[in-house]
Design a protein around this motif. Structure first.
Motif, PDB file in Angstrom:
ATOM      1  N   SER A   1       0.855  -1.185   0.000  1.00 20.28           N
ATOM      2  CA  SER A   1       0.000   0.000   0.000  1.00 20.28           C
ATOM      3  C   SER A   1       0.887   1.230   0.000  1.00 20.28           C
ATOM      4  O   SER A   1       1.229   1.777   1.047  1.00 20.28           O
ATOM      5  CB  SER A   1      -0.913  -0.013   1.227  1.00 20.28           C
ATOM      6  OG  SER A   1      -1.730   1.144   1.205  1.00 20.28           O
ATOM      7  N   GLY A   2       1.299   1.646  -1.202  1.00 14.61           N
ATOM      8  CA  GLY A   2       2.221   2.774  -1.322  1.00 14.61           C
ATOM      9  C   GLY A   2       1.497   4.048  -1.663  1.00 14.61           C
ATOM     10  O   GLY A   2       0.270   4.101  -1.767  1.00 14.61           O
ATOM     11  N   ARG A   3       2.304   5.087  -1.814  1.00 14.76           N
ATOM     12  CA  ARG A   3       1.757   6.392  -2.177  1.00 14.76           C
ATOM     13  C   ARG A   3       1.246   6.343  -3.617  1.00 14.76           C
ATOM     14  O   ARG A   3       0.264   6.970  -3.962  1.00 14.76           O
ATOM     15  CB  ARG A   3       2.905   7.386  -2.046  1.00 14.76           C
ATOM     16  CG  ARG A   3       2.534   8.785  -1.777  1.00 14.76           C
ATOM     17  CD  ARG A   3       3.795   9.547  -1.354  1.00 14.76           C
ATOM     18  NE  ARG A   3       3.667  10.949  -1.704  1.00 14.76           N
ATOM     19  CZ  ARG A   3       4.646  11.835  -1.549  1.00 14.76           C
ATOM     20  NH1 ARG A   3       5.831  11.448  -1.078  1.00 14.76           N
ATOM     21  NH2 ARG A   3       4.452  13.091  -1.881  1.00 14.76           N
ATOM     22  N   PHE A   4       1.932   5.582  -4.452  1.00 11.03           N
ATOM     23  CA  PHE A   4       1.588   5.548  -5.881  1.00 11.03           C
ATOM     24  C   PHE A   4       1.174   4.161  -6.371  1.00 11.03           C
ATOM     25  O   PHE A   4       0.558   4.036  -7.414  1.00 11.03           O
ATOM     26  CB  PHE A   4       2.781   6.027  -6.717  1.00 11.03           C
ATOM     27  CG  PHE A   4       3.332   7.341  -6.261  1.00 11.03           C
ATOM     28  CD1 PHE A   4       2.638   8.519  -6.522  1.00 11.03           C
ATOM     29  CD2 PHE A   4       4.504   7.425  -5.529  1.00 11.03           C
ATOM     30  CE1 PHE A   4       3.121   9.738  -6.080  1.00 11.03           C
ATOM     31  CE2 PHE A   4       5.000   8.636  -5.083  1.00 11.03           C
ATOM     32  CZ  PHE A   4       4.308   9.802  -5.361  1.00 11.03           C
ATOM     33  N   ASN A   5       1.567   3.148  -5.646  1.00 13.71           N
ATOM     34  CA  ASN A   5       1.275   1.779  -6.078  1.00 13.71           C
ATOM     35  C   ASN A   5       0.466   1.054  -5.018  1.00 13.71           C
ATOM     36  O   ASN A   5       0.849   1.045  -3.850  1.00 13.71           O
ATOM     37  CB  ASN A   5       2.580   0.996  -6.301  1.00 13.71           C
ATOM     38  CG  ASN A   5       3.431   1.636  -7.380  1.00 13.71           C
ATOM     39  OD1 ASN A   5       3.186   1.451  -8.561  1.00 13.71           O
ATOM     40  ND2 ASN A   5       4.429   2.417  -6.959  1.00 13.71           N
ATOM     41  N   GLN A   6      -0.630   0.479  -5.465  1.00 10.70           N
ATOM     42  CA  GLN A   6      -1.464  -0.311  -4.582  1.00 10.70           C
ATOM     43  C   GLN A   6      -1.601  -1.687  -5.215  1.00 10.70           C
ATOM     44  O   GLN A   6      -2.174  -1.826  -6.291  1.00 10.70           O
ATOM     45  CB  GLN A   6      -2.850   0.338  -4.468  1.00 10.70           C
ATOM     46  CG  GLN A   6      -2.834   1.776  -3.983  1.00 10.70           C
ATOM     47  CD  GLN A   6      -3.008   1.898  -2.483  1.00 10.70           C
ATOM     48  OE1 GLN A   6      -3.865   1.258  -1.907  1.00 10.70           O
ATOM     49  NE2 GLN A   6      -2.166   2.705  -1.854  1.00 10.70           N
ATOM     50  N   GLN A   7      -1.065  -2.692  -4.568  1.00 10.06           N
ATOM     51  CA  GLN A   7      -1.221  -4.051  -5.076  1.00 10.06           C
ATOM     52  C   GLN A   7      -1.617  -4.974  -3.928  1.00 10.06           C
ATOM     53  O   GLN A   7      -0.969  -4.989  -2.886  1.00 10.06           O
ATOM     54  CB  GLN A   7       0.090  -4.545  -5.716  1.00 10.06           C
ATOM     55  CG  GLN A   7       0.229  -4.125  -7.177  1.00 10.06           C
ATOM     56  CD  GLN A   7       1.607  -4.459  -7.730  1.00 10.06           C
ATOM     57  OE1 GLN A   7       2.528  -3.655  -7.631  1.00 10.06           O
ATOM     58  NE2 GLN A   7       1.745  -5.641  -8.301  1.00 10.06           N
ATOM     59  N   ARG A   8      -2.680  -5.730  -4.140  1.00 10.89           N
ATOM     60  CA  ARG A   8      -3.188  -6.593  -3.068  1.00 10.89           C
ATOM     61  C   ARG A   8      -2.354  -7.859  -2.932  1.00 10.89           C
ATOM     62  O   ARG A   8      -2.113  -8.326  -1.838  1.00 10.89           O
ATOM     63  CB  ARG A   8      -4.658  -6.953  -3.359  1.00 10.89           C
ATOM     64  CG  ARG A   8      -5.364  -7.643  -2.219  1.00 10.89           C
ATOM     65  CD  ARG A   8      -5.521  -6.690  -1.030  1.00 10.89           C
ATOM     66  NE  ARG A   8      -6.137  -7.332   0.132  1.00 10.89           N
ATOM     67  CZ  ARG A   8      -5.463  -8.057   1.028  1.00 10.89           C
ATOM     68  NH1 ARG A   8      -4.181  -8.267   0.873  1.00 10.89           N
ATOM     69  NH2 ARG A   8      -6.084  -8.585   2.070  1.00 10.89           N
ATOM     70  N   TYR A   9      -1.929  -8.405  -4.074  1.00 10.19           N
ATOM     71  CA  TYR A   9      -1.210  -9.680  -4.036  1.00 10.19           C
ATOM     72  C   TYR A   9       0.115  -9.570  -4.777  1.00 10.19           C
ATOM     73  O   TYR A   9       0.153  -9.708  -5.994  1.00 10.19           O
ATOM     74  CB  TYR A   9      -2.050 -10.796  -4.676  1.00 10.19           C
ATOM     75  CG  TYR A   9      -3.412 -10.933  -4.049  1.00 10.19           C
ATOM     76  CD1 TYR A   9      -3.564 -11.575  -2.823  1.00 10.19           C
ATOM     77  CD2 TYR A   9      -4.547 -10.391  -4.658  1.00 10.19           C
ATOM     78  CE1 TYR A   9      -4.818 -11.680  -2.230  1.00 10.19           C
ATOM     79  CE2 TYR A   9      -5.795 -10.497  -4.072  1.00 10.19           C
ATOM     80  CZ  TYR A   9      -5.924 -11.136  -2.859  1.00 10.19           C
ATOM     81  OH  TYR A   9      -7.149 -11.233  -2.264  1.00 10.19           O
TER      82      TYR A   9
END
Lengths: 261, 423
Positions: free
Chosen positions: B171-179
């Motif tokens: 859960s980043g400022r620019f990147n959101q990846q669940r898996y």
């Protein structure tokens, strides 16, 4: 006319300069590319009959480095909203030019109670591939002044270091203003504002310099088509930052639109 | 020391009047100048040259990433590296590198680098450049004010994707990846493939490399004389941070032209060098400085990026001051080292020791140099220069070099036989 007063408000923990001058009903001004490194004759014209409040957007001269925490368009919109509230501009008449114009339009669209009447001076926010706006961030240094103003000397006078300015920090502040604009509008100036124009209920005047070399005059028609009842006026002899080229003409048109106060 | 063979893959047939008729070699270079049928031969020549460099004994072959660029035909260096992984056996593969902020999601880089590492048996050097303004902000439309923050976050994500054993959420400022759970995983997993950072001369980058224990590479086109101040700055900063002077902390790029004699070297390499410094660095100044690309700390230090300098070369106002586009100035300025093997040995030893650089990246092909000349330059360097400079820095350990699988454990790659396909 009262003296110029400088105060500071905080947005997201960063200081933003607020200038206040004049007397009469309040109006606000959000400046265009380059921001306001110094007070302008245009603002004096407005201050003759109105209380002029000029907040600096984050990252622009007077706005410190507040842009550095704004990552998305929503971040920017909420920062501008806070800035207007804290500067005492909630519900006031609002002028926005160039990049500041895009934010003024957003305020009127998203927070209709926030803006009484609206004057937009060659605002950013739209892009048409068939008629692309000029890229203000891909210019040779010697081409910038002629792009911003019909009279390049007007831009040069805006950004020239005043006596006693720090020779390192002054140019960094000028670059920072360009960076702040780029941070919000890179690469095309297109914030998809078009989708929200129909939400604008404030009576709207669109002003466009007839020598604007950044945004084609046809963009005025696109704004007018989106905003119900919007009226277009052309400013002869003015470039993109028409308030630098023709301060009296622009102030006159805006004040007429904001009548009766 | 390590001697690495670097290819930029320049388009070799820009017209004589290119600088007069075209504003820039980069970003808006006109498509009419690109002949795909000629590029077919260029790519194959270039890949032959890289394979040849591996064959004659260079420690590594290097490729890099550029976009919309007439002197760099590798938008994806990973494509070239994967082919080289199959056509070479023991040489390190240095991808210098992938501009992390351009990949969405950045785990793409973790995956592709892991693929190259697996295919090559663990020979990858993973380069992570921020990328030039022209590549990132103009050709790829990245926001200059957000580029470094995106880069740093992408770096964190890629590194975690390589090292974290379990599927994780990012859960980043620019990147959101669940898996996040990349397959394949790199062979070099203790803890990950060596990471090298090509950068300009910013103090922030030096400090970051020291903190992360990465190799810092100064990839300048202007040679060892111009590079001295930057490398001195780097080593001074290392000393301040309490780091040793292990020369393998650093990489440096140097153009070289070696021949039987100095005169023969000038005869052979003048045209390609002038082609490179004239046509290939003809960059429109308007693409040099997107606002926000250079940090305020770097602006305060008055440090100008390399491409700004290149762009200034194209700017008539400053051209008079920086006019090294003719061979005499190019050589006098140290941009290109030319000479007989003896002379080149002496200069390479001087470059390595004065800059204290253990990873020397050599450009032995530049501009419109032909394959024959390139192979001649490469062979002569390998035979007559390399053995007489390899001994440098023997007391230091290169902790940043790939650790491949043992030779006996690696796959044997059969050579391709066209006849099988035809049968």
């Amino acid at each position: 006319m009262s003296e110029l007063k400088t105060t500071t408000v905080e947005v997201n923990g960063f200081p933003c300069r607020v200038w206040t001058k004049g007397s009469g009903p309040t109006l606000g001004f959000l400046a265009g590319l380059g921001g306001l490194p110094r007070w302008l004759p245009f603002l004096d014209e407005l201050a003759r009959t109105r209380t002029v409040i000029v907040p600096s957007l984050p990252g622009y001269p007077g706005g410190a480095t507040g842009h550095s925490v704004l990552d998305t368009h929503l971040d920017w919109v909420l920062a501008v909203r806070q800035l207007l509230d804290k500067a005492g501009l909630a519900g006031a008449d609002l002028i926005g030019a160039s990049v500041g114009g895009a934010f003024a339009a957003e305020m009127a669209a998203i927070f209709p109670g926030q803006v009484r009447r609206l004057a937009l001076l060659a605002p950013f926010g739209l892009f048409d591939e068939r008629e692309p706006a000029t890229d203000p961030w891909a210019q040779r240094r010697d081409a910038v002044a002629g792009l911003m103003c019909a009279d390049p000397a007007k831009w040069e006078a805006l950004v020239a270091p005043p006596d006693g300015a720090n020779s390192v920090e002054w140019p960094i502040e000028m670059v920072r203003a360009a960076e702040a604009a780029a941070r919000a509008f890179w690469p095309l100036g297109n914030t998809k504002l078009e989708k929200r124009l129909a939400l604008i209920a404030a009576p709207t005047l669109l002003l466009w310099g007839d020598k604007d070399r950044v945004l084609p005059a046809s963009y005025a028609a696109k704004f007018a088509a989106g905003i119900k009842g919007a009226r277009i006026e052309t400013v002869p002899g003015a470039g993109h930052l028409a308030y630098l080229d023709r301060p009296e003409a622009v102030a006159g048109a805006v004040l007429a639109h904001f009548q009766p106060g | 020391m390590k001697l690495m063979w670097f290819h930029l893959m320049p388009y070799t047939e820009l017209p004589e009047d290119f600088n007069k008729k075209h504003p820039s070699v980069w970003v808006d270079i006109h498509s009419s100048l690109f002949d795909p049928r000629r590029a077919h031969h260029m790519y194959n020549d270039f890949m032959d040259e890289l394979e040849y460099a591996a064959e004659v004994g260079f420690d590594a072959i290097c490729v890099n990433e550029h976009h919309s660029n007439g002197y760099g035909l590798m938008p994806s260096p990973n494509l070239i590296a994967s082919s080289l992984a199959r056509r070479t056996t023991d040489t390190a593969l240095c991808v210098m590198g992938n501009s992390l902020a351009l990949y969405n999601p950045p785990t793409r880089v973790a995956e592709e680098f892991a693929m190259i590492d697996c295919i090559s048996g663990g020979r990858l050097i993973a380069g992570f450049p921020v990328g030039s303004p022209m590549d990132t902000c103009y050709a790829y439309g990245q926001n200059p004010s957000l580029l470094r923050e995106r880069y740093l976050e992408a770096h964190d994500l890629v590194k975690k994707a390589w090292t974290e054993k379990d599927t994780f959420a990012f859960s980043g400022r620019f990147n959101q990846q669940r898996y996040v759970n990349i397959w394949p995983r790199p062979i070099q997993n203790e803890p990950h493939p060596p990471i090298w950072i090509p950068g300009g001369g910013s103090v922030e980058t030096w400090r970051w490399c020291a903190e992360m224990d990465y190799v810092y590479c100064y990839l300048s086109y202007y040679g060892y004389k111009a590079g001295l101040a930057t490398m001195n700055g780097f080593w001074n900063e290392m000393e301040k941070l309490g780091k040793d002077r292990n020369p393998y902390r650093a990489g440096f790029l140097q153009f070289v032209g070696v021949a039987e004699s100095r005169q023969q070297a000038l005869d052979l390499y003048t045209e390609p060098a002038e082609y490179f410094y004239g046509r290939c660095l003809h960059v429109d100044a308007r693409f040099a400085l997107p606002p926000g690309y250079t940090t305020e700390a770097t602006q305060r230090a008055g440090i100008e990026g390399m491409m700004t300098k290149a762009a200034n070369l194209a700017n008539p106002a400053t051209k008079a001051a920086l006019k090294a586009t003719n061979m005499k100035d190019i050589v006098d300025g140290g941009y290109v080292i030319v000479g007989s093997p003896d002379e080149v040995v002496e200069q390479i030893r001087h470059v390595a020791t004065s800059l204290n650089v253990g990873h020397l990246m050599l450009l032995l092909q530049y501009g419109n140099m032909s394959k024959d000349t390139t192979k001649y330059n490469t062979r002569l360097f390998a035979e007559k220069v390399m053995p007489r400079v390899k001994d440098l820095f023997g007391d230091w350990e290169d902790k940043w070099w790939p650790k491949p699988m043992a030779r006996g454990q690696r796959a044997a790659v059969p050579s391709y036989r066209a006849s099988v396909a035809a049968e």
